[in-house]
Design a protein around this motif. Structure first.
Motif, PDB file in Angstrom:
ATOM      1  N   THR A 332      41.593  -8.495 -36.836  1.00  0.00           N
ATOM      2  CA  THR A 332      40.531  -7.595 -37.303  1.00  0.00           C
ATOM      3  C   THR A 332      39.798  -8.197 -38.495  1.00  0.00           C
ATOM      4  OG1 THR A 332      42.198  -6.424 -38.628  1.00  0.00           O
ATOM      5  CG2 THR A 332      41.632  -5.486 -36.484  1.00  0.00           C
ATOM      6  N   ILE A 335      37.524 -10.985 -37.168  1.00  0.00           N
ATOM      7  CA  ILE A 335      36.314 -10.413 -36.574  1.00  0.00           C
ATOM      8  C   ILE A 335      35.371  -9.922 -37.658  1.00  0.00           C
ATOM      9  CG2 ILE A 335      35.411  -8.560 -35.116  1.00  0.00           C
ATOM     10  CD1 ILE A 335      36.763 -10.827 -33.585  1.00  0.00           C
ATOM     11  N   PHE A 376      36.249  -2.450 -38.380  1.00  0.00           N
ATOM     12  CA  PHE A 376      37.189  -3.515 -38.005  1.00  0.00           C
ATOM     13  C   PHE A 376      38.096  -3.870 -39.181  1.00  0.00           C
ATOM     14  CE2 PHE A 376      33.981  -3.862 -34.785  1.00  0.00           C
ATOM     15  CZ  PHE A 376      34.665  -4.295 -33.664  1.00  0.00           C
ATOM     16  N   LEU A 382      42.332  -4.595 -32.868  1.00  0.00           N
ATOM     17  CA  LEU A 382      40.995  -4.654 -32.282  1.00  0.00           C
ATOM     18  C   LEU A 382      40.728  -3.485 -31.341  1.00  0.00           C
ATOM     19  CD1 LEU A 382      40.635  -8.481 -31.530  1.00  0.00           C
ATOM     20  CD2 LEU A 382      39.695  -7.186 -33.446  1.00  0.00           C
ATOM     21  N   THR A 386      37.466  -1.052 -31.687  1.00  0.00           N
ATOM     22  CA  THR A 386      36.450  -0.914 -30.638  1.00  0.00           C
ATOM     23  C   THR A 386      36.346   0.525 -30.142  1.00  0.00           C
ATOM     24  OG1 THR A 386      38.107  -1.629 -28.999  1.00  0.00           O
ATOM     25  CG2 THR A 386      36.622  -3.310 -29.862  1.00  0.00           C
TER      26      THR A 386
END
Length: 490
Positions: A332, A335, A376, A382, A386
């Protein structure tokens, strides 16, 4: 020991202050410095005494790497070897304690292996004191420490100085150590104490009266990421956006205020980041000392903008990717760093067209991009991130509280669902109050002056004292709900 605890406010701080200026009054400057060093080590060891040896090994090791580099000519094989050794020393410690388990578990997942994942406890503040000392070693290699005579106690205090040790600001050696050599800084100042206490109380108010109060709204949503609705996801995302800012900037304000009380100046770490009208502007305002570190010790050494536009964009992306990984050993965070790297690349590329968006739209796009990235940053994995993002953009459908149905009947015709608040269990119990609170916080972070702007207006008047005292009293009455600062986990 937490800044927002009775032990710190009524025990550690006054004792440390009295002894420090008591020794200074009799010109025992060296003793006062050592006392502040010992107090800082006690402050750190109060969390867990087993953390202290690693901190001391890191401090002493980096000090001598710096001393050896001072005697080596930059660019020579000896200097390069020392630089490599010093950086590897820091990254080795950081990598083992922070990333070993993540690395092994990622390999197991990728190759379907069963290597044992090491159970390593992350030492408090390891990321902050590692980055601080990497900067020192690099500066020593560049010859930027030769003009200073750093002794071990002063250097050790620079790294461990308790206001900034746990969560920054990330200091440079030349920002603090020279202040230990100024005799005036060892003379008690009523004005500095008044300014410092004001700064500390304002920061404490951010943490205790704002961040901690909206924290349950965040946890409820993120703990049920898979099933939250549109409205609940927005409440959770906005709440975390504000919680993180008021929590972390509150800590930085308290650290700066404590520095003032001891006559030392720590750098500003936040400058109204949610007023930013672009991602470039945001990173000039958010966690400023980390931004400077990433720029000076990663982006520029990678080549910066000196090797063409494509290489510049690659350097920007890689810098933010590694900046995300610095925050934590998890995908996370990777990202999150990749998102901000992409945002910065797009922002710089957009500037090439010379087209400026209206200021409001620039702010709105920036705020929404930052808020989405925080999802995130906060999520445990993840999948949860999302799921919340999908809810915020309406992929799972748009569900609103039915209180707005009479006023907006046309929304139902567009497929928007309306439910009573009892069917939205992950909203705060008093959801109407939470909506108002989030709206007021949005106005506050975009329209009101920040802490340093308020401090510039400081006046030793009765009404000023009454206002600050009121905030302090409200904070003290709320300290029964003690919570750690969010950035302690990094």
């Amino acid at each position: 020991m937490l800044f927002n605890s009775y032990e710190f406010i009524f025990g550690f701080l006054p004792i440390t202050l009295l002894v420090f200026f008591g020794l200074s009054k009799y010109r025992l400057v060296r003793a006062a410095t050592i006392w502040l060093l010992l107090a800082s080590l006690f402050f750190y060891g109060y969390w867990k005494i087993s953390y202290v040896p690693l901190l001391l090994i890191s401090v002493v090791g980096n000090y001598y790497f710096g001393q050896f580099l001072d005697g080596a000519k930059p660019g020579t094989p000896k200097a390069k070897a020392l630089l490599f050794g010093g950086v590897a020393f820091n990254l080795g410690i950081l990598g083992y304690y922070k990333y070993a388990a993540f690395f092994v578990s990622s390999l197991n997942h990728l190759f379907q292996t069963q290597w044992p994942v090491p159970d390593i406890e992350l030492p408090l503040a390891i990321s902050f004191y590692s980055f601080t000392q990497i900067a020192y070693v690099v500066d020593a290699y560049r010859g930027q420490t030769e003009d200073y005579e750093y002794d071990l106690p002063s250097y050790s205090l620079f790294v461990t100085f308790f206001p900034q040790l746990i969560a920054g600001p990330i200091l440079r050696h030349n920002e603090l150590i020279p202040q230990f050599k100024v005799l005036r800084n060892f003379v008690f100042s009523h004005k500095n104490v008044a300014i410092g206490l004001t700064w500390f109380i304002l920061g404490l108010g951010k943490k205790v009266l704002i961040a901690d109060r909206i924290s349950p709204w965040v946890a409820t949503v993120f703990d049920n990421a898979e099933i939250v609705t549109f409205t609940e996801a927005w409440v959770g995302a906005l709440s975390y956006t504000f919680q993180l800012y008021f929590d972390f900037s509150g800590y930085s304000d308290m650290a700066i205020g404590l520095g003032w009380i001891f006559n030392f100046r720590l750098p500003i770490n936040f400058n109204s980041p949610y007023k930013a009208t672009s991602i470039i502007d945001f990173w000039r305002r958010w966690h400023i000392t980390l931004s400077f570190f990433l720029r000076d010790y990663l982006y520029i050494p990678l080549g910066g903008s000196r090797r063409g536009e494509i290489r510049r964009y690659c350097n920007l992306f890689l810098t933010m990717l590694l900046g995300g990984l610095w925050h934590g050993a998890g995908w996370t965070y990777v990202i999150w760093g990749a998102m901000h790297g992409t945002f910065l690349v797009v922002n710089h590329a957009w500037k090439k067209f010379g087209v400026k968006l209206p200021q409001f739209f620039g702010w709105l796009i920036t705020f929404l991009a930052v808020m989405t990235s925080w999802i995130f940053f906060r999520a445990d994995n993840l999948y949860e991130a999302t799921e919340i993002v999908k809810a915020t953009v309406g992929i799972k459908g748009i569900v609103l509280v039915n209180d707005v149905e009479p006023a907006l009947p046309w929304l139902a015709e567009m497929g928007v669902q309306f439910r009573p608040w009892q069917e939205l269990p992950y909203l705060p119990p008093n959801y109407q109050q939470s909506f108002v609170t989030l709206g007021l916080l949005l106005l506050a972070v975009t329209l009101l002056p920040n802490t340093q702007q308020i401090i510039k207006q400081f006046k030793p008047k009765w009404w000023w004292a009454m206002g600050v005292s009121g905030i302090a009293l409200a904070c003290l009455l709320s300290l029964n709900r003690i919570s750690e600062f969010l950035y302690f986990q990094f």
